[in-house]
Design a protein around this motif. Structure first.
Motif, PDB file in Angstrom:
ATOM      1  N   THR A 133      -4.725   2.230   3.355  1.00 26.00           N
ATOM      2  CA  THR A 133      -4.771   0.686   2.763  1.00 26.00           C
ATOM      3  C   THR A 133      -6.308   0.359   2.681  1.00 26.00           C
ATOM      4  OG1 THR A 133      -5.178   0.098   5.260  1.00 26.00           O
ATOM      5  CG2 THR A 133      -2.890   0.396   4.593  1.00 26.00           C
ATOM      6  N   ASN A 134      -6.736  -0.729   2.691  1.00 22.63           N
ATOM      7  CA  ASN A 134      -7.981  -1.084   2.607  1.00 22.63           C
ATOM      8  C   ASN A 134      -9.031  -1.162   3.889  1.00 22.63           C
ATOM      9  OD1 ASN A 134      -7.579  -3.451   3.839  1.00 22.63           O
ATOM     10  ND2 ASN A 134      -7.459  -4.905   1.952  1.00 22.63           N
TER      11      ASN A 134
ATOM     12  N   LEU B 274      -9.839   8.109  16.514  1.00 19.37           N
ATOM     13  CA  LEU B 274     -10.590   7.624  15.264  1.00 19.37           C
ATOM     14  C   LEU B 274     -10.151   8.373  14.118  1.00 19.37           C
ATOM     15  CD1 LEU B 274     -13.446   6.537  14.415  1.00 19.37           C
ATOM     16  CD2 LEU B 274     -14.366   8.788  14.994  1.00 19.37           C
ATOM     17  N   GLY B 275      -9.573   9.380  14.273  1.00 19.91           N
ATOM     18  CA  GLY B 275      -9.053  10.006  12.682  1.00 19.91           C
ATOM     19  C   GLY B 275      -7.973   9.366  12.354  1.00 19.91           C
ATOM     20  N   LEU B 276      -7.068   8.668  13.291  1.00 23.08           N
ATOM     21  CA  LEU B 276      -5.834   8.196  12.841  1.00 23.08           C
ATOM     22  C   LEU B 276      -6.443   6.710  12.205  1.00 23.08           C
ATOM     23  CD1 LEU B 276      -3.096   8.046  12.623  1.00 23.08           C
ATOM     24  CD2 LEU B 276      -2.799   7.084  15.054  1.00 23.08           C
ATOM     25  N   LEU B 277      -7.335   6.057  12.744  1.00 20.65           N
ATOM     26  CA  LEU B 277      -7.986   4.806  12.356  1.00 20.65           C
ATOM     27  C   LEU B 277      -8.605   5.073  10.946  1.00 20.65           C
ATOM     28  CD1 LEU B 277      -8.181   2.033  13.200  1.00 20.65           C
ATOM     29  CD2 LEU B 277     -10.513   2.602  14.025  1.00 20.65           C
TER      30      LEU B 277
ATOM     31  N   TYR C 290       0.842  -1.220   0.080  1.00 21.78           N
ATOM     32  CA  TYR C 290       0.032   0.048   0.072  1.00 21.78           C
ATOM     33  C   TYR C 290       1.002   1.078   0.014  1.00 21.78           C
ATOM     34  CZ  TYR C 290      -3.482  -3.348   1.396  1.00 21.78           C
ATOM     35  OH  TYR C 290      -4.638  -4.292   1.573  1.00 21.78           O
ATOM     36  N   ASN C 291       1.995   1.266   0.039  1.00 17.78           N
ATOM     37  CA  ASN C 291       3.271   2.403   0.059  1.00 17.78           C
ATOM     38  C   ASN C 291       2.731   3.130   1.216  1.00 17.78           C
ATOM     39  OD1 ASN C 291       5.028   3.656  -0.476  1.00 17.78           O
ATOM     40  ND2 ASN C 291       4.201   5.062  -2.008  1.00 17.78           N
ATOM     41  N   TYR C 292       2.467   2.529   2.564  1.00 20.78           N
ATOM     42  CA  TYR C 292       1.940   3.134   3.861  1.00 20.78           C
ATOM     43  C   TYR C 292       2.736   2.434   4.848  1.00 20.78           C
ATOM     44  CZ  TYR C 292      -0.875   5.292   7.402  1.00 20.78           C
ATOM     45  OH  TYR C 292      -1.403   5.858   8.403  1.00 20.78           O
TER      46      TYR C 292
END
Length: 138
Positions: free
Chosen positions: A94-95, A84-87, A31-33
């Motif tokens: 990603t997916n 929640l924002g980070l999630l 995902y390049n993340y």
């Protein structure tokens, strides 16, 4: 027996580091993340501190007469919205399933990492302040 506990704890820590590396390698290649970064640790630590101190503030004002519990609730809400924002950021990069599952694994692993980073920050601040012992000459 104490040596076995220490060796077992070191083995668990080593396995966690290997799993974190494997998750980062997989997500980076697919995902390049990256999930586990210093920026994410700092952001999560701030969110956890906000939730922790918000809870302390809420409970202290709940016990006190005429206490304003809204301050604690607002801090808890800010910390929760940060998590929640980070999630959501994880799930966008990603997916949905992979970001959600690994995000919660990250949140669980960052609890002790946040505590350790706050303690390390306090120790570094104390060391850098060059505090000297107080000597009483009376």
């Amino acid at each position: 027996m104490t040596v076995l506990y220490i060796l077992g704890a070191l083995l668990v820590i080593f396995i966690i580091f290997v799993i974190v590396g494997m998750i980062n390698d997989f997500s980076e290649s697919r995902y390049n993340y990256e999930f586990f970064t210093w920026g994410n640790l700092f952001f999560t630590t701030v969110a956890y501190l906000s939730i922790y101190f918000g809870r302390k503030w809420y409970l202290a004002d709940l016990i006190a007469k005429n206490g304003d519990t809204l301050n604690g609730v607002v801090l808890i809400a800010i910390g929760g919205l940060m998590l929640l924002g980070l999630l959501i950021t994880h799930m966008k990069n990603t997916n949905i399933i992979f970001g959600f599952v690994v995000g919660f694994i990250q949140f669980a692993l960052y609890i002790p990492a946040s505590v350790m980073s706050v303690l390390m920050f306090i120790m570094a601040a104390a060391w850098l302040s060059e505090t000297k012992p107080v000597v009483n000459l009376n």
